[in-house]
Design a protein around this motif. Sequence first.
Motif, PDB file in Angstrom:
ATOM      1  N   ASN A 445       0.820  -1.218   0.000  1.00 56.06           N
ATOM      2  CA  ASN A 445       0.000   0.000   0.000  1.00 56.06           C
ATOM      3  C   ASN A 445       0.853   1.267   0.000  1.00 56.06           C
ATOM      4  OD1 ASN A 445      -2.313  -1.443  -0.066  1.00 56.06           O
ATOM      5  ND2 ASN A 445      -2.683  -1.365   2.153  1.00 56.06           N
ATOM      6  N   LEU A 446       2.008   1.171   0.750  1.00 57.17           N
ATOM      7  CA  LEU A 446       2.871   2.353   0.835  1.00 57.17           C
ATOM      8  C   LEU A 446       3.434   2.708  -0.537  1.00 57.17           C
ATOM      9  CD1 LEU A 446       4.932   1.909   4.126  1.00 57.17           C
ATOM     10  CD2 LEU A 446       3.128   3.556   3.632  1.00 57.17           C
ATOM     11  N   ARG A 447       3.789   1.681  -1.299  1.00 54.48           N
ATOM     12  CA  ARG A 447       4.308   1.926  -2.657  1.00 54.48           C
ATOM     13  C   ARG A 447       3.262   2.666  -3.485  1.00 54.48           C
ATOM     14  NH1 ARG A 447       8.954  -1.032  -3.333  1.00 54.48           N
ATOM     15  NH2 ARG A 447       9.097  -2.684  -1.791  1.00 54.48           N
ATOM     16  N   ARG A 448       2.042   2.178  -3.330  1.00 51.87           N
ATOM     17  CA  ARG A 448       0.965   2.793  -4.095  1.00 51.87           C
ATOM     18  C   ARG A 448       0.739   4.233  -3.621  1.00 51.87           C
ATOM     19  NH1 ARG A 448      -4.048   0.886  -1.934  1.00 51.87           N
ATOM     20  NH2 ARG A 448      -3.792   2.855  -0.833  1.00 51.87           N
ATOM     21  N   ALA A 449       0.784   4.402  -2.270  1.00 54.02           N
ATOM     22  CA  ALA A 449       0.546   5.728  -1.697  1.00 54.02           C
ATOM     23  C   ALA A 449       1.543   6.749  -2.234  1.00 54.02           C
ATOM     24  CB  ALA A 449       0.649   5.641  -0.180  1.00 54.02           C
ATOM     25  N   LEU A 450       2.785   6.278  -2.368  1.00 49.37           N
ATOM     26  CA  LEU A 450       3.846   7.165  -2.851  1.00 49.37           C
ATOM     27  C   LEU A 450       3.543   7.590  -4.293  1.00 49.37           C
ATOM     28  CD1 LEU A 450       6.475   8.223  -1.648  1.00 49.37           C
ATOM     29  CD2 LEU A 450       7.660   6.280  -2.666  1.00 49.37           C
ATOM     30  N   LYS A 451       3.131   6.602  -5.088  1.00 42.01           N
ATOM     31  CA  LYS A 451       2.847   6.863  -6.508  1.00 42.01           C
ATOM     32  C   LYS A 451       1.635   7.769  -6.662  1.00 42.01           C
ATOM     33  CE  LYS A 451       3.991   2.860  -9.054  1.00 42.01           C
ATOM     34  NZ  LYS A 451       3.276   1.645  -9.394  1.00 42.01           N
ATOM     35  N   GLN A 452       0.600   7.483  -5.849  1.00 42.33           N
ATOM     36  CA  GLN A 452      -0.652   8.219  -6.024  1.00 42.33           C
ATOM     37  C   GLN A 452      -0.759   9.435  -5.123  1.00 42.33           C
ATOM     38  OE1 GLN A 452      -3.779   5.319  -5.788  1.00 42.33           O
ATOM     39  NE2 GLN A 452      -2.973   4.170  -7.534  1.00 42.33           N
ATOM     40  N   ARG A 453       0.373   9.814  -4.551  1.00 43.51           N
ATOM     41  CA  ARG A 453       0.441  11.048  -3.739  1.00 43.51           C
ATOM     42  C   ARG A 453      -0.607  11.058  -2.623  1.00 43.51           C
ATOM     43  NH1 ARG A 453       3.574  14.713  -5.735  1.00 43.51           N
ATOM     44  NH2 ARG A 453       4.605  14.261  -7.705  1.00 43.51           N
ATOM     45  N   GLU A 454      -0.626   9.990  -1.824  1.00 41.03           N
ATOM     46  CA  GLU A 454      -1.599   9.912  -0.725  1.00 41.03           C
ATOM     47  C   GLU A 454      -1.030  10.436   0.594  1.00 41.03           C
ATOM     48  OE1 GLU A 454      -3.687   5.984  -2.711  1.00 41.03           O
ATOM     49  OE2 GLU A 454      -2.902   5.833  -0.677  1.00 41.03           O
ATOM     50  N   PHE A 492       2.943   3.131   9.949  1.00 44.61           N
ATOM     51  CA  PHE A 492       3.582   2.746   8.688  1.00 44.61           C
ATOM     52  C   PHE A 492       5.077   3.076   8.578  1.00 44.61           C
ATOM     53  CE2 PHE A 492       1.690   6.938   7.962  1.00 44.61           C
ATOM     54  CZ  PHE A 492       2.722   7.635   7.357  1.00 44.61           C
ATOM     55  N   ILE A 493       5.582   4.017   9.440  1.00 39.79           N
ATOM     56  CA  ILE A 493       7.009   4.361   9.336  1.00 39.79           C
ATOM     57  C   ILE A 493       7.912   3.136   9.598  1.00 39.79           C
ATOM     58  CG2 ILE A 493       8.890   5.721  10.387  1.00 39.79           C
ATOM     59  CD1 ILE A 493       7.344   7.422   8.482  1.00 39.79           C
ATOM     60  N   PRO A 494       7.612   2.300  10.636  1.00 39.80           N
ATOM     61  CA  PRO A 494       8.471   1.124  10.859  1.00 39.80           C
ATOM     62  C   PRO A 494       8.542   0.206   9.632  1.00 39.80           C
ATOM     63  CG  PRO A 494       7.074   1.500  12.764  1.00 39.80           C
ATOM     64  CD  PRO A 494       6.598   2.446  11.713  1.00 39.80           C
ATOM     65  N   VAL A 495       7.396  -0.021   8.982  1.00 43.44           N
ATOM     66  CA  VAL A 495       7.399  -0.874   7.783  1.00 43.44           C
ATOM     67  C   VAL A 495       8.196  -0.197   6.667  1.00 43.44           C
ATOM     68  CG1 VAL A 495       5.980  -2.059   6.084  1.00 43.44           C
ATOM     69  CG2 VAL A 495       5.135  -1.751   8.404  1.00 43.44           C
ATOM     70  N   ALA A 496       8.023   1.112   6.551  1.00 47.64           N
ATOM     71  CA  ALA A 496       8.753   1.848   5.518  1.00 47.64           C
ATOM     72  C   ALA A 496      10.249   1.762   5.777  1.00 47.64           C
ATOM     73  CB  ALA A 496       8.300   3.305   5.503  1.00 47.64           C
ATOM     74  N   GLU A 497      10.633   1.821   7.064  1.00 45.05           N
ATOM     75  CA  GLU A 497      12.061   1.749   7.402  1.00 45.05           C
ATOM     76  C   GLU A 497      12.614   0.370   7.075  1.00 45.05           C
ATOM     77  OE1 GLU A 497      12.012   3.038  11.471  1.00 45.05           O
ATOM     78  OE2 GLU A 497      12.545   5.103  10.928  1.00 45.05           O
ATOM     79  N   GLU A 498      11.859  -0.672   7.437  1.00 49.82           N
ATOM     80  CA  GLU A 498      12.339  -2.041   7.193  1.00 49.82           C
ATOM     81  C   GLU A 498      12.448  -2.346   5.712  1.00 49.82           C
ATOM     82  OE1 GLU A 498      10.022  -5.006   9.235  1.00 49.82           O
ATOM     83  OE2 GLU A 498      10.466  -3.984  11.127  1.00 49.82           O
ATOM     84  N   SER A 499      11.506  -1.808   4.942  1.00 48.09           N
ATOM     85  CA  SER A 499      11.494  -2.154   3.516  1.00 48.09           C
ATOM     86  C   SER A 499      12.374  -1.229   2.688  1.00 48.09           C
ATOM     87  CB  SER A 499      10.062  -2.080   2.995  1.00 48.09           C
ATOM     88  OG  SER A 499       9.581  -0.768   3.167  1.00 48.09           O
ATOM     89  N   GLY A 500      12.890  -0.175   3.317  1.00 46.64           N
ATOM     90  CA  GLY A 500      13.720   0.764   2.563  1.00 46.64           C
ATOM     91  C   GLY A 500      12.890   1.832   1.860  1.00 46.64           C
ATOM     92  N   LEU A 501      11.560   1.677   1.934  1.00 42.61           N
ATOM     93  CA  LEU A 501      10.687   2.665   1.278  1.00 42.61           C
ATOM     94  C   LEU A 501      10.815   4.041   1.916  1.00 42.61           C
ATOM     95  CD1 LEU A 501       7.344   0.784   0.598  1.00 42.61           C
ATOM     96  CD2 LEU A 501       8.837   1.892  -1.064  1.00 42.61           C
ATOM     97  N   ILE A 502      11.382   4.069   3.137  1.00 48.01           N
ATOM     98  CA  ILE A 502      11.513   5.340   3.846  1.00 48.01           C
ATOM     99  C   ILE A 502      12.385   6.318   3.053  1.00 48.01           C
ATOM    100  CG2 ILE A 502      13.550   4.698   5.196  1.00 48.01           C
ATOM    101  CD1 ILE A 502      10.558   6.749   6.463  1.00 48.01           C
TER     102      ILE A 502
END
Length: 703
Positions: A445-454, A492-502
């Motif tokens: 979802n975070l990947r999508r959020a980044l793309k769709q400016r959520e 969501f920040i912890p997941v973003a940090e673990e996945s590198g999406l941060i």
Amino acid sequence: MLSDLTTVLLIEDNATDASLIQQALANATDSRFKVEWVTRLAEALKRLELSPIDVVLLDPRLPDCEGVGAFDQVFKAAPDSLILLLGAADDETIVRTVTKAPVDTHWLPRALHYVNTRKATEHVLRAAEEALFEAKERAQVTLNSIGDAVLTTDLQGNVTYLNLVAEEMTGWPREEALGHPLAEVFRIIDGTTLQPATNPAERAIREDRTVGLAADCVLIRRDGFESAIEDSSAPIHNRLGQVSGAVIVFRDVTQSRAMAQKMAHLAQHDFLTGLPNRLLLTERLAQAIGLAHRHKKQVALMFLDLDFFKHINDSLGHAIGDRLLQSVAARLAGCIRATDTLCRQGGDEFVVLLAEIEQPHDAAHVANKLLNTLAAPHMIGGHELHVTLSIGISIYPQDGRSVDTVMQNADTAMYHAKASGRNNYRFFKADMNTRAVQRLMVEGNLRRALKQREFVLHYQPQIDLDSGLMSGAEALIRWQDPVQGLVYPAEFIPVAEESGLIVPIGKWVLREACLQIRSWLDAGLPAVPVAVNVSAVELRSKNFVADVAQILRETRVEARYLELELTESVLLQDADSSAEILDELKAMGVRIAMDDFGTGYSSLSYLTRFPIDVLKIDQSFVGKIDTHPDDAAIVSAVISMGRSLNQQIIAEGVETSAQLDFLRAQKCDTGQGYQFSHPLCADDFGRLLTPETGTPRQQPLVS
Ligand code: C2E
Ligand code: MG
Ligand code: MG
């Protein structure tokens, strides 16, 4: 070998006899003779010097010599020739026949032919004997100079030969060993069972083929000394192709076997602690599961992870870190039974396998023991080091029936132990996995959020406690999820940090904050500096400093409007490189704030290494100012320390007027919290930016 043509030297003074003999030889049909005739011994001797002669026919009654003397001289001159005496002693029947009965002359060539053939045969025989001797000698020398031991037996299994190495290895000299049963001389046992090993020679004879020996064979020397051997045996055949015995070839492999064992040990153990490694653990876990299945027992697998080990490693160096791991390993090993396995997974992770337990409670008992044993500090290199453990436990069969699921679930449980405060243990629960799946979904979802400016940024004012005016703001990210609504960073920040999406998310936050400042400035509003939170992964990502510089350039925002908030643990993860990065940012004019101060584990002196402008006292202290005197004391200590280090102090999470009064009394510079304002969306916040509310703390910010 004699040639077809037989050379004959005839020594005869009687011309009639001589002619008779020559005649007879010339007429021979089954041999060809070349006859040379001399009448005197002296003449004969001279002739023999010139070239070899096959046969000498000697009349012992010569004018210049008589009898045995003549024979001796001829023999000396031609030792390889066949010498026949003509008409000599009574037993010289053949020749006598010739001389006494000249009519019977056909006997002479026959006799010569016969004698000649015999001589040729003897010659061949002698050559064969010589060849045999040479072959035997060659075999002997070869067998004694090779490194392998060689032993032969007859069909009955009695020893017929040993080479030198075999003598040495069995302790039996050849003379003694010969004729003894093989089992007496060549005593072998199975290295694992220590039972007598099957005799390879017997099998080679019985099966009439080359056979190898059992892999783990040990030879017992006559004096009892044992050596690991490797060998093979082959049947020996006689000329008829029948098996007539066997040969055993063996060699000492004690060293290579020891080396192989050492290699196997290395492959299955951890170099640093000597504990079994992941490979061996997997093997043992599989065994334990098999046994537990049969015995209707349970197996517990515990994943252990040291808390904050990385801090120690980064700040004190790997040498100290390694010694700490060794010390921890030794203590943990002291807590488990010999039948259990303690293994090092790598890094600061250990695994304990409890092979057979009655109930999960047994594992909890061991987990408590492990936690307690680490409670005392480790004294290493003059440092007193404290480490704690987070333990995840999964049980076979209830939490998983395969090696992989049991391991996976212990790992999951360990993460939960960490997440729930560390220094504790957690049993695996099925819903932990549901959470793991949820995490995966969040990542997608975070990947999508980044793309769709959520994502959106909210801004929380920071208030100058002296004047009561706004002196800055903190940008806080929110996720406007079309389904869930507004999602807060803790989710969501912890997941973003673990996945590198941060990294891409953080870059978006930086650009968005700067664009917002630009738009306030463009709107003629008195913009304030905005603080942006930066995670460890971001700070260490390549080009972080360059990205910050580029974003400032692109948005035409002066660096003094940007503040970066970092936590203690972020900075301490790799203190040297952190200091370098901060220095570069500082050189650009960006301000640095230390977030959540007081919750980390750093020593204060350590912090002076970093160019820090702002200390943000964590809300957990601020929130307890009016109820916990200890926390109040910490807050006032931090305030005075910050003042002496010339740092701005911001109290986070100010919620009550009592807290505000205390902070004012302690001369704290700045406050942030619900007491002043909740984080606001950009539009709402923009409305606060009026000359009345927002004012510069030190200098005019309106450009
Ligand atoms: P933080 O940096 O310590 O931010 C302060 C948090 O305290 C914010 O939570 C804020 O809404 C909350 N807060 C402010 N005043 C009060 C108060 O009076 N009482 C209480 N109880 N809370 C107050 P928020 O926005 O949920 O953010 C939580 C954490 O998420 C932040 O803690 C920060 O560590 C992280 N975070 C937020 N935005 C970002 C971001 O853009 N990037 C990164 N890497 N982390 C972010
Ligand atoms: Mg912050
Ligand atoms: Mg904070």
